[in-house]
Write an enzyme that holds these catalytic residues in place. Structure first.
Site, mmCIF file in Angstrom:
data_model
loop_
_atom_site.group_PDB
_atom_site.id
_atom_site.type_symbol
_atom_site.label_atom_id
_atom_site.label_comp_id
_atom_site.label_asym_id
_atom_site.label_seq_id
_atom_site.Cartn_x
_atom_site.Cartn_y
_atom_site.Cartn_z
ATOM 1 N N ASP A 1 -6.526 0.393 3.309
ATOM 2 C CA ASP A 1 -5.927 0.331 3.417
ATOM 3 C C ASP A 1 -5.442 1.737 3.937
ATOM 4 O O ASP A 1 -4.523 2.644 4.666
ATOM 5 C CB ASP A 1 -4.779 1.119 1.940
ATOM 6 N N SER B 1 0.635 -1.176 -0.234
ATOM 7 C CA SER B 1 0.034 0.288 0.050
ATOM 8 C C SER B 1 0.916 1.083 0.201
ATOM 9 O O SER B 1 0.452 2.409 0.942
ATOM 10 C CB SER B 1 -0.757 0.046 1.086
#
Ligand code: GLA
Length: 384
Positions: free
Chosen positions: A172, A126
């Site tokens: 995320d 991420s």
């Protein structure tokens, strides 16, 4: 360019290229999702934690929007007002954050941004949320605004989802904002409830070296498959609002009703939700071998049912468990990225050496391997 931490690098990059000191700086971490893959956009639970690698942004005022990253080293004009510009790469994410914040009405007309990151790009850790969240924090500070964590999450999510066009869930951005050192975050995306769970062990990361590109790619395709599967189940009489709402004991029925590949996608999601809740219990109770077994089961499910693994990840996962890990699995969206492994401390060194050798003899190159503990979330940084 200066060496050192991302924040020092971003600050000195700003000074070198823009000729003055930044006014604000912020950083946000990459993440590892321990388990709960492809559940966040299906209303299910996830169990991520922040890694020690971060993205840092230094920013200051200007008449137009300009950004530079240590990644490519040159100044980009971002032109956030231009409609429908086909921007690719990291600048698409930077431009997306500015567009979202401009819509809220209190953004300056321009600004200068310098970015530096130690989060690997395309490794399933991420890097995109680390960028959107750190930039959101920096630009809000530049505009003199204080916003609660939930708003920061929503701005960063809107940037990736609505502007860049990756139909991701909120995992995320949520972990990048809410992470606490030494903790994983058990997050039920359906109800929005979160619980910090102590994560005392370090986690090993084996990068496959296969880089995934999420924009307009396989993640969006899988999400459409999940939406089709949901419609089919609703047509067959189940009044559920998302796939995570299908009870585990109705899975055999769903497998008969749905054709492949939709049946397989549903099986992954429904079982992964159960595994993730069980994994949070294992972690709370200190049962790392139990957690490891769930990780390994999840990897089989990604390979067989969700079809989001790759040969490099399959080998790494299998090799880690054969060489002493409690469990291992591909983390993040998949189709490349990184495999994580949990192992008893006394077996770690041997496991790493054996896995590296096997990977090298199969693919002709060594994997990048490193370990991380659970770290903290987004924050403003000193920048002088
Ligand atoms: C990407 C998305 C997340 C999540 C994972 C898969 O990282 O950004 O929202 O869907 O894939 O679990």
């Amino acid at each position: 360019m200066a060496t050192g931490s991302p924040i020092r690098q971003a600050t000195s990059l700003f000074r070198e290229r823009f000729g003055s000191a930044p006014l604000v700086a912020a950083s946000a971490p990459g993440r590892i999702n321990l388990i709960g893959e492809h559940t966040d956009y299906n209303g299910g639970p996830v169990l991520p934690f922040a890694i020690e690698r971060r993205t840092a942004v230094a920013a200051g005022h200007a008449d137009r929007w300009e950004a530079i990253s240590a990644l490519d080293g040159w100044v980009h004009a971002l032109e956030p007002q231009a409609p429908g510009a086909q921007v690719k790469g990291w600048t698409a994410y930077a431009r997306a954050v500015i567009r979202v914040l401009m819509r809220t009405g209190v953004m300056p007309r321009g600004g200068r941004i310098a970015v530096s990151s130690s989060v690997p790009v395309g490794a399933g850790l991420s890097s995109s949320a680390a960028l959107t969240v750190s930039l959101t924090r920096a630009l809000l500070a530049l505009a003199g605004r204080r916003e609660p964590p939930e708003r920061v999450i929503e701005y960063a999510f809107a940037a990736e989802h609505d502007e860049v066009g990756v139909t991701c869930g909120r995992m995320d951005q949520t972990i990048a904002v809410l992470a606490e050192p030494g903790k994983a975050l058990f997050y039920e995306t359906g109800s929005g409830t979160v619980r910090q769970v102590p994560l005392g062990t370090r986690v090993w990361v084996f990068e496959t070296g296969v880089s995934h590109q999420l924009t307009g790619g396989k993640l969006n395709h899988r999400r459409r498959e999940c939406e089709t599967a949901l419609s089919l189940l609703r047509e067959a009489g189940r009044s559920i609002t998302d796939l995570a709402g299908l009870p585990l004991d109705e899975l055999p029925w769903a497998m008969r009703v749905l054709p492949a590949p939709w049946s397989l996608r549903v099986r992954h999601v429904v079982r992964e939700c159960a595994r993730t809740r069980a994994a949070a219990e294992c972690l709370s109770g200190g049962d790392l071998p139990g957690l490891g077994r769930l990780l390994t089961e999840a990897q089989s499910s990604l390979r067989e049912d969700y079809d989001s693994s790759c040969p490099e990840a399959d080998l790494l996962g299998e090799s880690c468990t054969r060489h002493g890990a409690w469990g291992a699995r591909l983390t993040g969206a998949g189709w490349g990225g990184a495999v994580i492994a949990l192992a008893p401390p006394e077996r770690e060194a041997r496991m790493v050496a054996e896995v590296q050798e096997e990977f090298h003899s199969r693919f002709g190159r060594p994997p990048l391997v490193w370990a991380t503990s659970a770290s903290g979330g987004a924050r403003l940084e000193r920048h002088t």
